[in-house]
Design a protein around this motif. Sequence first.
Motif, mmCIF file in Angstrom:
data_model
loop_
_atom_site.group_PDB
_atom_site.id
_atom_site.type_symbol
_atom_site.label_atom_id
_atom_site.label_comp_id
_atom_site.label_asym_id
_atom_site.label_seq_id
_atom_site.Cartn_x
_atom_site.Cartn_y
_atom_site.Cartn_z
ATOM 1 N N LEU A 468 -4.263 19.867 -0.323
ATOM 2 C CA LEU A 468 -4.450 20.392 -1.678
ATOM 3 C C LEU A 468 -3.301 21.316 -2.082
ATOM 4 O O LEU A 468 -2.975 21.424 -3.276
ATOM 5 C CB LEU A 468 -5.776 21.139 -1.779
ATOM 6 N N LEU A 469 -2.700 21.996 -1.104
ATOM 7 C CA LEU A 469 -1.617 22.927 -1.414
ATOM 8 C C LEU A 469 -0.260 22.229 -1.570
ATOM 9 O O LEU A 469 0.697 22.856 -2.025
ATOM 10 C CB LEU A 469 -1.503 23.983 -0.313
ATOM 11 N N ARG A 470 -0.184 20.984 -1.180
ATOM 12 C CA ARG A 470 1.079 20.255 -1.296
ATOM 13 C C ARG A 470 1.181 19.671 -2.706
ATOM 14 O O ARG A 470 0.279 18.966 -3.157
ATOM 15 C CB ARG A 470 1.131 19.151 -0.240
ATOM 16 N N ALA A 471 2.273 19.956 -3.384
ATOM 17 C CA ALA A 471 2.442 19.472 -4.761
ATOM 18 C C ALA A 471 2.497 17.950 -4.769
ATOM 19 O O ALA A 471 3.250 17.339 -4.006
ATOM 20 C CB ALA A 471 3.706 20.058 -5.363
ATOM 21 N N HIS A 472 1.690 17.341 -5.609
ATOM 22 C CA HIS A 472 1.648 15.877 -5.709
ATOM 23 C C HIS A 472 2.360 15.381 -6.963
ATOM 24 O O HIS A 472 2.075 14.291 -7.456
ATOM 25 C CB HIS A 472 0.193 15.407 -5.709
ATOM 26 N N ASP A 476 2.276 19.483 -10.928
ATOM 27 C CA ASP A 476 1.046 19.843 -10.217
ATOM 28 C C ASP A 476 1.053 21.354 -9.973
ATOM 29 O O ASP A 476 1.825 21.861 -9.154
ATOM 30 C CB ASP A 476 0.971 19.083 -8.898
ATOM 31 N N THR A 477 0.202 22.075 -10.663
ATOM 32 C CA THR A 477 0.146 23.540 -10.535
ATOM 33 C C THR A 477 -0.899 24.003 -9.524
ATOM 34 O O THR A 477 -1.009 25.200 -9.257
ATOM 35 C CB THR A 477 -0.164 24.182 -11.890
ATOM 36 N N VAL A 481 -1.587 27.888 -8.005
ATOM 37 C CA VAL A 481 -2.808 28.581 -8.423
ATOM 38 C C VAL A 481 -3.667 28.939 -7.216
ATOM 39 O O VAL A 481 -4.187 30.059 -7.111
ATOM 40 C CB VAL A 481 -3.607 27.709 -9.418
ATOM 41 N N LEU A 482 -3.820 28.013 -6.267
ATOM 42 C CA LEU A 482 -4.653 28.279 -5.093
ATOM 43 C C LEU A 482 -4.036 29.373 -4.208
ATOM 44 O O LEU A 482 -4.749 30.260 -3.724
ATOM 45 C CB LEU A 482 -4.846 27.002 -4.282
#
Length: 877
Positions: A468-472, A476-477, A481-482
Amino acid sequence: MRDEFPSSTKFYLARMSGYRCANPRCRRQTVGAASTGEGAINIGVAAHITAAAPGGKRYDPSLIPRERRHHSNGVWLCQTCAKLIDSDEMQFTVDVLQRWRAAAHKAAHHEVSTGVLLVPLRERSSEVQPADGTEYQPPLDLRLRDSDGDRLFFFAAKDRIPFCGRQTELNLLRGWLGEAADFSWTILTGQGGSGKSRLALELCLEAQASGWSAGFIARDSGLTAPAQFAGFYPRVPTLIVFDYVADAPQRAGELVRTLADVSRLGRLSKPVRLLLLERDASAAAWWDRFTEGQAQQMDAFRGLELQTPRLPCLGEDVQWEIVQHVAGAMADDDRAEILQELRRIDPKGRPLLVALAARALKQGKPLRQFDLQGLLNDIVVRERARWRRAATDPERLRRHENALALATMVGGLDLRHLPEGLADDTFPFGDNLYQPALMQLMSGGTASAAAVEPLEPDVLGEWIVLDLLRAHGPFDTRPTVLSGAAELVAHESDAAQSYWAAFKVKAAQDFPEASLDAELFRPPPVSTAAEIVTPWLLGLSDAIEHFLSRRPADAKALFDVAVEFHKLHARDKDLQLAAARVYFHYGRTLAAISGFVEGFAILDQLFDWARKRPEISDLARIASNLAEQIGYDRLQQGDIEAATLLFETLCEAAKLFKEMKHSEWEEVAEATASLGLFIRAFYAENGNDDAVRGLNATLWAKPVDDDAIDLAERTGQVLMQRSDDNLCTVDAAYGELKARACARPDAQAIAFWAGNVAYSLARDAQDERKFVDAVRELASWTTPRADWPDMPDVIDDAVSNEWITYDGALGRAPIEALLALMREIVKPPKASTRMARLDNEYTALKAELHAALAACEDKDLAAEIRAQAEALMRTLD
């Protein structure tokens, strides 16, 4: 005939109770000044627990006379309570009196060491209970949920993965449960996914079947706060498991110390065991926050100290058993190929990963299509498909995923106390979007409208969060944000900050490349305050070695940032030490991976830093430890030239810091001696006697050159420590220390270390003859010194524990040993100074010697020793 206590035993019982009555309802002082001001009065009695003669209260005919006279059968009471215990044998049982005795001894120790007198406790014959009638019992959870047959991994429940391959560790822990101590803690370590929680669960199930209260404790609940345990009165034996210690090290440490205090108070009528689970122990950054400078006091209650269990890789037979259990019966012809694929996917042989691979086999997926990350991705894809079906709405799923990721990063979310600033369009906490049942399905935890639990086990949780933390995509923000939300929650809570730091380190250990891609260790802005940069540096210090092994360029960039921060915040001591830890781990790993020259360059920078900043004394210690570690690592690779260069560097550093009058120069000298002894062992193993002799001259001889550093005393200290740590035999260490002390009487500390090792020989003697021989050796070989901290202990053990008593089978040896110890006290010079410190020991020795002479059947021997003793006593009496 009554088996009365000898005077030395009475003296021992009085001292061990601090001259206070052991009855917890009384605890009155039994010795004090007479009303005239001259002399003292004593109202204390050394009472027998089991009677001294037939017909007495609690008489035990199975005891022999010596056992009835032994101090373990006695308790120190005031005269009133001594009469009381013989008035009601049914109430004042052997068990009750033994607990009185143990509690009184602990209370006396506590009063001496802290200056605080423990308050009297209410006591009844069957159990200890609080005076106000309230009792705290910790809520413990066996975590046997996970009823969904399609999910096996969020907790390795007993019906999912069989318990196998950990019998040695389980037997070790079973023995720990059965130890005599009221309270004991230990730590079980192993890599993520190695089965620590599964082993702890099996231990809990066995303990529970035997009548124990056993289970896992919630780390973040007010119901299990360490302060609650101050009112803990266990009704049954209790086993508490504290998982993921690094996520809450201060809380875990406080729990250990609280239970230790409760034990000292004598309130544990049933045994209590605390099992801590974590990947690594004392070398990790969290250890200092766990001990908070009280490691020595905590170690006094630590069990399995010399054999702390660390879970190894599973053998092939055990891995195959797990495959058969999870995937169903597999053909034996496929065994070799499957095991080979398992080794490729996870060389560490962790049961969690074996089970996940077996699940893929069950679904008809060949293992050759997976690497470790591919296997985890397969699980994530399947899990997220389940989540989508349950959520029905993509936006609801996205927000719940974000909440679950945030909870996993910071150790759980309390929805009643969320910090302001969490984006409303990112999480499901507004607009009535939050669904506890959906979150329960996703997390595998409990359904709660007030909290979100983190994903477990941590390996799966880390991978899902990293995804989820890896930009896709470029827009992808979500990762930003996380990460920002995790920093916000961590800023509001010390517990969350500790968990967030631990999460990043664990993710870096398990998935270094993915952690870099997710920018878990994105550097703070240059303008960031030191108190925020310091935890970032501490986390980086534990992670950078994992980055360096996979992505050296990225690791170098992070190291350069650490260097800049240490220059920017030169006045902040905590930040400077955190940056020094980064230097340490980066330099050691760089020396191992890229070569000695690169690592030595980092070491040179660290020593230069320590030289320029003597007011930050720990810098010198960190630099010298780095030199020692790199030197040891090079020796393991057979690089004696590099190790020798590092030894010479340490010698020069020790000399320099001594000339500077640096407060840590002896620490540098100790690291120098330690590396020197490792190098000497290397030469000895390779038969290079000339090199051994040359190194001995450096380590032990008095330097001819006044500018050279004298390492003899520090070498003696290291040798003593290694005998304690089983890195060399106690006999070998003692023999060398004795010889060196005789050769270097000017280096008095060598005799001090020799005395400590000699005490170890006496302490660990397996029979009376060996003990007597060890004490005589200790008393005779060197000029005695009452300033040895262990000398009073030797005398106490010899007299109070009756380890030296007259025994005809030993001939004159015991009496001569008593006489030798007494001679040590009175031998000049400075006999009066010794007597000021050892007056009690002298009195006890004299009483015990008189008793031994009276019991001696060899009258000629008794007369000979009595004459020597009287001549000795006349020098002081």
